[in-house]
Design a protein around this motif. Sequence first.
Motif, PDB file in Angstrom:
ATOM      1  N   ALA A 131       0.823   3.692  -0.834  1.00 52.56           N
ATOM      2  CA  ALA A 131      -0.339   3.132  -0.151  1.00 52.56           C
ATOM      3  C   ALA A 131      -0.132   1.650   0.140  1.00 52.56           C
ATOM      4  O   ALA A 131      -0.478   1.158   1.230  1.00 52.56           O
ATOM      5  CB  ALA A 131      -1.593   3.334  -0.997  1.00 52.56           C
ATOM      6  N   LEU A 132       0.454   0.919  -0.798  1.00 56.13           N
ATOM      7  CA  LEU A 132       0.701  -0.504  -0.594  1.00 56.13           C
ATOM      8  C   LEU A 132       1.788  -0.744   0.445  1.00 56.13           C
ATOM      9  O   LEU A 132       1.732  -1.701   1.220  1.00 56.13           O
ATOM     10  CB  LEU A 132       1.067  -1.167  -1.922  1.00 56.13           C
ATOM     11  N   VAL A 133       2.796   0.151   0.486  1.00 55.32           N
ATOM     12  CA  VAL A 133       3.822   0.062   1.530  1.00 55.32           C
ATOM     13  C   VAL A 133       3.189   0.296   2.900  1.00 55.32           C
ATOM     14  O   VAL A 133       3.460  -0.425   3.870  1.00 55.32           O
ATOM     15  CB  VAL A 133       4.956   1.070   1.268  1.00 55.32           C
ATOM     16  N   ALA A 134       2.338   1.337   2.992  1.00 58.84           N
ATOM     17  CA  ALA A 134       1.648   1.615   4.244  1.00 58.84           C
ATOM     18  C   ALA A 134       0.777   0.441   4.663  1.00 58.84           C
ATOM     19  O   ALA A 134       0.707   0.082   5.849  1.00 58.84           O
ATOM     20  CB  ALA A 134       0.799   2.874   4.103  1.00 58.84           C
ATOM     21  N   ASN A 135       0.134  -0.188   3.688  1.00 53.76           N
ATOM     22  CA  ASN A 135      -0.684  -1.352   3.986  1.00 53.76           C
ATOM     23  C   ASN A 135       0.161  -2.474   4.589  1.00 53.76           C
ATOM     24  O   ASN A 135      -0.248  -3.111   5.560  1.00 53.76           O
ATOM     25  CB  ASN A 135      -1.361  -1.841   2.707  1.00 53.76           C
ATOM     26  N   GLY A 136       1.335  -2.695   4.011  1.00 51.36           N
ATOM     27  CA  GLY A 136       2.220  -3.723   4.558  1.00 51.36           C
ATOM     28  C   GLY A 136       2.668  -3.412   5.973  1.00 51.36           C
ATOM     29  O   GLY A 136       2.735  -4.294   6.832  1.00 51.36           O
ATOM     30  N   MET A 156       8.901  -8.790   5.059  1.00 48.33           N
ATOM     31  CA  MET A 156       8.323  -7.456   5.167  1.00 48.33           C
ATOM     32  C   MET A 156       9.150  -6.447   4.388  1.00 48.33           C
ATOM     33  O   MET A 156       8.621  -5.548   3.729  1.00 48.33           O
ATOM     34  CB  MET A 156       8.220  -7.043   6.638  1.00 48.33           C
ATOM     35  N   LEU A 157      10.473  -6.599   4.414  1.00 45.08           N
ATOM     36  CA  LEU A 157      11.329  -5.735   3.606  1.00 45.08           C
ATOM     37  C   LEU A 157      11.102  -5.979   2.116  1.00 45.08           C
ATOM     38  O   LEU A 157      11.118  -5.046   1.309  1.00 45.08           O
ATOM     39  CB  LEU A 157      12.803  -5.977   3.951  1.00 45.08           C
ATOM     40  N   GLU A 158      10.884  -7.237   1.767  1.00 43.77           N
ATOM     41  CA  GLU A 158      10.673  -7.558   0.351  1.00 43.77           C
ATOM     42  C   GLU A 158       9.424  -6.881  -0.196  1.00 43.77           C
ATOM     43  O   GLU A 158       9.311  -6.636  -1.399  1.00 43.77           O
ATOM     44  CB  GLU A 158      10.569  -9.076   0.154  1.00 43.77           C
ATOM     45  N   LEU A 159       8.475  -6.577   0.694  1.00 47.52           N
ATOM     46  CA  LEU A 159       7.269  -5.884   0.251  1.00 47.52           C
ATOM     47  C   LEU A 159       7.615  -4.574  -0.440  1.00 47.52           C
ATOM     48  O   LEU A 159       6.951  -4.172  -1.399  1.00 47.52           O
ATOM     49  CB  LEU A 159       6.359  -5.620   1.455  1.00 47.52           C
ATOM     50  N   LEU A 160       8.658  -3.898   0.039  1.00 48.49           N
ATOM     51  CA  LEU A 160       9.084  -2.653  -0.600  1.00 48.49           C
ATOM     52  C   LEU A 160       9.472  -2.891  -2.057  1.00 48.49           C
ATOM     53  O   LEU A 160       9.209  -2.059  -2.927  1.00 48.49           O
ATOM     54  CB  LEU A 160      10.270  -2.048   0.156  1.00 48.49           C
ATOM     55  N   ALA A 161      10.108  -4.022  -2.305  1.00 47.12           N
ATOM     56  CA  ALA A 161      10.537  -4.332  -3.672  1.00 47.12           C
ATOM     57  C   ALA A 161       9.359  -4.655  -4.576  1.00 47.12           C
ATOM     58  O   ALA A 161       9.417  -4.441  -5.787  1.00 47.12           O
ATOM     59  CB  ALA A 161      11.517  -5.507  -3.656  1.00 47.12           C
ATOM     60  N   THR A 188       6.007  -3.502  -4.199  1.00 44.55           N
ATOM     61  CA  THR A 188       4.932  -2.531  -4.336  1.00 44.55           C
ATOM     62  C   THR A 188       5.077  -1.653  -5.573  1.00 44.55           C
ATOM     63  O   THR A 188       4.105  -1.447  -6.314  1.00 44.55           O
ATOM     64  CB  THR A 188       4.833  -1.646  -3.091  1.00 44.55           C
ATOM     65  N   LEU A 189       6.268  -1.134  -5.819  1.00 46.62           N
ATOM     66  CA  LEU A 189       6.448  -0.289  -6.996  1.00 46.62           C
ATOM     67  C   LEU A 189       6.312  -1.096  -8.281  1.00 46.62           C
ATOM     68  O   LEU A 189       5.904  -0.569  -9.310  1.00 46.62           O
ATOM     69  CB  LEU A 189       7.793   0.428  -6.944  1.00 46.62           C
ATOM     70  N   SER A 190       6.635  -2.381  -8.227  1.00 47.97           N
ATOM     71  CA  SER A 190       6.440  -3.237  -9.395  1.00 47.97           C
ATOM     72  C   SER A 190       4.955  -3.357  -9.727  1.00 47.97           C
ATOM     73  O   SER A 190       4.555  -3.264 -10.898  1.00 47.97           O
ATOM     74  CB  SER A 190       7.027  -4.625  -9.141  1.00 47.97           C
ATOM     75  N   LEU A 191       4.109  -3.541  -8.714  1.00 51.24           N
ATOM     76  CA  LEU A 191       2.667  -3.627  -8.941  1.00 51.24           C
ATOM     77  C   LEU A 191       2.124  -2.306  -9.466  1.00 51.24           C
ATOM     78  O   LEU A 191       1.308  -2.279 -10.399  1.00 51.24           O
ATOM     79  CB  LEU A 191       1.955  -4.015  -7.642  1.00 51.24           C
ATOM     80  N   SER A 192       2.571  -1.209  -8.858  1.00 47.88           N
ATOM     81  CA  SER A 192       2.111   0.105  -9.309  1.00 47.88           C
ATOM     82  C   SER A 192       2.587   0.380 -10.733  1.00 47.88           C
ATOM     83  O   SER A 192       1.860   0.968 -11.548  1.00 47.88           O
ATOM     84  CB  SER A 192       2.622   1.190  -8.361  1.00 47.88           C
ATOM     85  N   LEU A 193       3.805  -0.054 -11.058  1.00 46.58           N
ATOM     86  CA  LEU A 193       4.331   0.116 -12.410  1.00 46.58           C
ATOM     87  C   LEU A 193       3.477  -0.656 -13.420  1.00 46.58           C
ATOM     88  O   LEU A 193       3.210  -0.169 -14.524  1.00 46.58           O
ATOM     89  CB  LEU A 193       5.778  -0.373 -12.474  1.00 46.58           C
TER      90      LEU A 193
END
Length: 434
Positions: free
Chosen positions: A19-24, A272-277, A279-284
């Motif tokens: 969801a956070l990736v989609a938001n980005g 924008m690519l860094e957002l991928l790195a 998002t999973l950290s926040l979800s974790l």
Amino acid sequence: MISGVRGDMADPLFRNAYALVANGAFTGMLGLAYWTLGALLYHDDPAAVGRNWATIQAIMFVGGVTMLNFLLIRFVPQTAGGTGRLVLACYGIGAAAALLLALAFLLVVPSRAPVYGHLDGWTAGTWFLLLAVGWNLFNQQEAVFTGLRHATWVPVVNLTFGVAKLALLALLALTLHPQNGIVLSWFVPMLVALVPVNAFLFGRLIPRHRERGHGRGDRTTCREIVRYFGGGYLGGIFQYASISLIPVVVTSRLHDDALNAYFQMAWALGMMLELLAMTLSLSLTVEGAFDPSALAASTRAALRRTFMLMLPAVVLAVVACPVALKLLGPGYAAQGAPLLQLLAIAVLPKAVIELYVGVLRVRSQTRLIATVQGVRLLGVLALVPLLFHGTRLTTIGMVVLGVNLMVAVAILPALRRACAPGASGAPVMAGGGT
């Protein structure tokens, strides 16, 4: 593949991250559309566009640097009955800090920077204060959604916000003088959205969170939150500055407006690519706070999924960016593409670092968070003035890649230990513990 996607969406770790990736992605595409439309609608007054953009950047900085998202993401999953009080406290402290910083900005900057001279007045100043506070609250509510394990609402809110901005931008351009039309079109939808979004949060999601007892184990105490605050905030500031301050340092060393355009485009795409790195950290962090006993398993799963997503994205960026940037002009391909390729590769060690920071958040090891993020930022800030002389943009990319690679190698043993079966996810609170 479909069954794999369904399985991921059933897992809150991946569902919130996606969801956070989609938001980005939505935010990036709508942002590009917004500024393209703005340039077309106000093509006869580029100075107004420049003033409006400078004002928006100032409001976003003041509102962003005073957010307490790091507290909300870390502690909302554990507060249960106290969630509403925690959210209101973060809202109040963040809004007060934004108001004070915005006031300091108005007292100091407009008289010294001509681009902000139009803010030197009671009406413009009051609007600036209001919008800075509003932007702070608007971004904090995203952290509340994430901490409640309902990050799927974040792209819904921002997609609605983005479409409303575009519509209001066109309306103001056709009906009002463009002096402040861009700023108003950006922030008025945000102010309007605050009421229904927070009514939904406090009226439905937070009570549901309390009833279902999402907070497990011992409840978080005020003392734990206060101990977490210092190092957590400092680490967040370092992370924020690594995105927003480094471009300022680079721009100050550029004397060619065209070269600056090539850099800014490559940097924006790289972030924008860094957002991928991230998002999973926040979800974790959310899932680890929700159930610390599953932190090791969640970290392993997040690490595998991060690289499953990141490697193809990085390869695609490295291969495609020379052709894609050529569409903007030969200079973008010649100068910007090599920089973007290096920034894309740097996302891989950044992913390792971000996941480790996610583990540290769950364990409340805020001194280490501040140390890791500080080394990343200060390393780049020290090396860019030393090595970059205003001509070869690839130097910046090599510095970013080199610093993040060294930090990733340094923390890799600790991350491996955190991934080991049986590794503890319990917080270490003594003084923010290391």
